[in-house]
Design an enzyme around this catalytic site. Structure first.
Site, mmCIF file in Angstrom:
data_model
loop_
_atom_site.group_PDB
_atom_site.id
_atom_site.type_symbol
_atom_site.label_atom_id
_atom_site.label_comp_id
_atom_site.label_asym_id
_atom_site.label_seq_id
_atom_site.Cartn_x
_atom_site.Cartn_y
_atom_site.Cartn_z
ATOM 1 N N ASP A 116 0.870 -1.185 0.000
ATOM 2 C CA ASP A 116 0.000 0.000 0.000
ATOM 3 C C ASP A 116 0.907 1.235 0.000
ATOM 4 O O ASP A 116 1.385 1.639 -1.047
ATOM 5 C CB ASP A 116 -0.928 -0.089 1.220
ATOM 6 C CG ASP A 116 -1.903 1.066 1.331
ATOM 7 O OD1 ASP A 116 -2.198 1.695 0.308
ATOM 8 O OD2 ASP A 116 -2.391 1.345 2.443
ATOM 9 N N LEU A 153 6.682 -3.077 3.890
ATOM 10 C CA LEU A 153 7.665 -3.849 3.122
ATOM 11 C C LEU A 153 9.057 -3.237 3.261
ATOM 12 O O LEU A 153 10.043 -3.957 3.450
ATOM 13 C CB LEU A 153 7.244 -3.899 1.652
ATOM 14 C CG LEU A 153 7.721 -5.121 0.888
ATOM 15 C CD1 LEU A 153 6.991 -6.367 1.369
ATOM 16 C CD2 LEU A 153 7.499 -4.942 -0.607
HETATM 17 P P1 IMP Z 1 1.712 -0.386 3.880
HETATM 18 O O1 IMP Z 1 2.734 -0.429 4.961
HETATM 19 O O2 IMP Z 1 1.004 0.935 3.810
HETATM 20 O O3 IMP Z 1 2.238 -0.820 2.526
HETATM 21 O O4 IMP Z 1 0.549 -1.362 4.281
HETATM 22 C C1 IMP Z 1 0.733 -2.687 4.324
HETATM 23 C C2 IMP Z 1 -0.249 -3.320 5.283
HETATM 24 O O5 IMP Z 1 -1.422 -2.525 5.494
HETATM 25 C C3 IMP Z 1 -0.729 -4.609 4.682
HETATM 26 O O6 IMP Z 1 0.071 -5.690 5.101
HETATM 27 C C4 IMP Z 1 -2.146 -4.711 5.187
HETATM 28 O O7 IMP Z 1 -2.150 -5.382 6.422
HETATM 29 C C5 IMP Z 1 -2.590 -3.303 5.429
HETATM 30 N N1 IMP Z 1 -3.439 -2.789 4.328
HETATM 31 C C6 IMP Z 1 -3.122 -1.857 3.405
HETATM 32 N N2 IMP Z 1 -4.122 -1.651 2.552
HETATM 33 C C7 IMP Z 1 -5.127 -2.480 2.931
HETATM 34 C C8 IMP Z 1 -6.463 -2.729 2.421
HETATM 35 O O8 IMP Z 1 -6.931 -2.173 1.428
HETATM 36 N N3 IMP Z 1 -7.178 -3.652 3.114
HETATM 37 C C9 IMP Z 1 -6.701 -4.317 4.210
HETATM 38 N N4 IMP Z 1 -5.480 -4.120 4.697
HETATM 39 C C10 IMP Z 1 -4.695 -3.190 4.066
#
Ligand code: IMP
Ligand code: MG
Length: 177
Positions: A97, A102
């Protein structure tokens, strides 16, 4: 709730990920690190399509709190991380996201002297990235909407859906299971 990616399409997407990893690693052994909790469904399906020798490790990461669809502070618990020094590591998460999870996970794993690291996600959300890295493998690109199913939750609900769906306003009222 509106279906975005069907069960059949997910199966094909996971098969593509496994094929890409087979091409990349051949028969070399790998250590697959799943990010809890969202990656468990992908992890279970993906490893059954891989034929190289593999080990599994798990790390807990969370950036959501309760009934929010926006990020909170990122927590990582690596107590269950196996020894990855000198190993080919494949990091598996449900969705890329903003990319902070990551990026932080790759940084943490990199500190343990692996031989190599690649990252695999089921979904890459477009237009949200806040970091300078990309996942090495992503099965699907999706629009900037909050999705659930196939491991992804809203307030811990919906992880068991066999498809990926976009949450609609009425769905947000669902109580935590
Ligand atoms: P990031 O650190 O913003 O890339 O988010 C990663 C984490 O956020 C993922 O492993 C998910 O657990 C959660 N996440 C991000 N977008 C969504 C979504 O649309 N639905 C559910 N979980 C999300
Ligand atoms: Mg997650």
């Amino acid at each position: 709730m509106k279906t975005l990616i069907t069960e059949t399409d997910i199966r094909d997407g996971v098969a593509r990920l496994a094929d890409d990893l087979a091409v990349h690693y051949g028969d070399q052994p790998v250590t697959i690190i799943g990010v809890l909790t969202g990656s468990v469904v992908l992890l279970a399906d993906l490893i059954r399509r891989l034929e190289m020798p593999l080990r599994i490790g798990l790390v807990y990461a969370s950036s959501y709190r309760g009934e929010m669809t926006t990020r909170g502070p990122l927590t990582i618990d690596s107590d269950m991380l196996p020894d990855i020094a000198g190993r080919n590591v494949i990091l598996v998460d449900d969705i890329f996201d903003t990319g902070h999870t990551l990026a932080e996970m790759l940084k943490l794993l990199g500190e343990h002297q692996p031989k190599s690291i690649r990252s695999v996600v089921l979904l890459r959300k477009l237009g949200r990235q806040e970091v300078n890295i990309q996942p090495d493998h992503a099965a699907f690109e999706i629009p900037d909407e909050f999705v659930v199913g196939y491991g992804l939750d809203y307030n811990d609900a919906y992880r068991n859906l066999r498809f990926i769906a976009v949450l609609e306003p009425g769905d947000l009222a669902e109580d935590s299971p």
